[in-house]
Design an enzyme around this catalytic site. Structure first.
Site, PDB file in Angstrom:
ATOM      1  N   CYS A   2     -60.577   6.144  52.723  1.00 21.88           N
ATOM      2  CA  CYS A   2     -60.023   6.057  54.075  1.00 21.88           C
ATOM      3  C   CYS A   2     -60.177   4.623  54.547  1.00 21.88           C
ATOM      4  O   CYS A   2     -61.294   4.146  54.733  1.00 21.88           O
ATOM      5  CB  CYS A   2     -60.732   7.020  55.027  1.00 21.88           C
ATOM      6  SG  CYS A   2     -60.059   6.979  56.706  1.00 21.88           S
ATOM      7  N   GLU A 103     -52.672   6.669  54.151  1.00 21.27           N
ATOM      8  CA  GLU A 103     -52.948   6.432  52.737  1.00 21.27           C
ATOM      9  C   GLU A 103     -51.695   5.828  52.107  1.00 21.27           C
ATOM     10  O   GLU A 103     -50.574   6.073  52.566  1.00 21.27           O
ATOM     11  CB  GLU A 103     -53.337   7.732  52.037  1.00 21.27           C
ATOM     12  CG  GLU A 103     -53.953   7.536  50.666  1.00 21.27           C
ATOM     13  CD  GLU A 103     -55.143   6.609  50.705  1.00 21.27           C
ATOM     14  OE1 GLU A 103     -54.948   5.403  50.407  1.00 21.27           O
ATOM     15  OE2 GLU A 103     -56.245   7.059  51.036  1.00 21.27           O
TER      16      GLU A 103
END
Length: 254
Positions: A2, A103
């Protein structure tokens, strides 16, 4: 992994969900990045509190921060053994309020960003560990890292790592560090269930930290993705040409 996330829920709604005593008022954030101050919920003196911390954990034993690797994530598989995290996972666990994260997936030689969020649209809490670094002059810096796990079957299509998210029913268990025991929280460090999260492609504008607006969350079409990819190619050609013609033979500074 992340490396960028989003906080868009109203402050009052997040306070009700996470149950901290403070009443902070903060604007929505659409492109939160490492080294920035981010909200962390923790337990102190028996109550939940809201505290801003730098995203990028600094262990207490670090002497010179400028030469230390930026630790924005902590792998669930090794968090109990790694020197940087093994004390924090036992005594300093927190929750990071969020509404989703980004992402990047490699497609056709380029990286396409995706916005990932709960399928039901509800806010989420990232599992986190934190440390307070004390400098040589007594200065203090609260720092935090997000715990990650191996991706489940669905999210693995985007990336092999995902942030660990804690369900509201497990907030108390994750935040409770009495007794220095970790057995109770080990089952919580897992990927989301299949179908729990949804995602869609977004503009490469998210690649620039300076861009922080709600347009970043909008889905883009295949045609728009192709247009953005085409806009990147001429820039790459210019960089290659500059590298080939550089006077010192060492390539360009791009």
């Amino acid at each position: 992994m992340c490396g960028r996330f989003v906080i868009t829920s109203a402050p009052a709604a997040l306070r009700q969900l996470f149950g901290y005593v403070e009443q902070p008022n903060f604007p929505p954030r659409y492109n939160v990045a490492p080294t920035q101050p981010i909200p962390v919920v923790l337990v102190e003196n028996g109550a939940r509190h809201f505290r801003l911390m730098r995203w990028g954990l600094l262990p207490s034993w670090v002497k010179e921060p400028r030469g230390f690797t930026l630790l924005i994530n902590a792998r669930s598989e090794t968090v109990l053994e790694k020197p940087a995290f093994k004390k924090a996972i036992r005594r300093r666990r927190g929750l990071i309020p969020a509404d989703g994260y980004y992402e990047w997936k490699s497609e056709g030689g380029r990286k396409q960003p995706f916005f990932i969020h709960r399928a039901d649209g509800e806010p989420l809490g990232f599992a986190a560990v934190f440390e307070t670094w004390v400098g040589p002059n007594g200065e203090e810096l609260d720092t935090v890292a997000i715990v990650t796990a191996a991706a489940g079957e669905d999210l693995a299509a985007l990336h092999d790592r995902v942030p660990v998210t804690i369900s509201p029913r497990d907030f108390e268990r994750w935040l409770d560090h009495r007794g220095d025991e970790v057995d109770a929280i080990l089952p919580l460090m897992r990927p989301p269930r299949i179908g729990e999260f949804a995602w869609h492609p977004v503009s490469t504008r998210v690649n620039r930290v300076a861009n922080d607006d709600e347009q970043l969350l909008l889905p883009i079409s295949a045609e728009e993705m192709e247009a953005e990819a085409g806009a990147v190619k001429p820039k790459r050609a210019v960089r290659k040409a500059a590298a080939a013609s550089s006077d010192d033979g060492q390539g360009s500074l791009f």
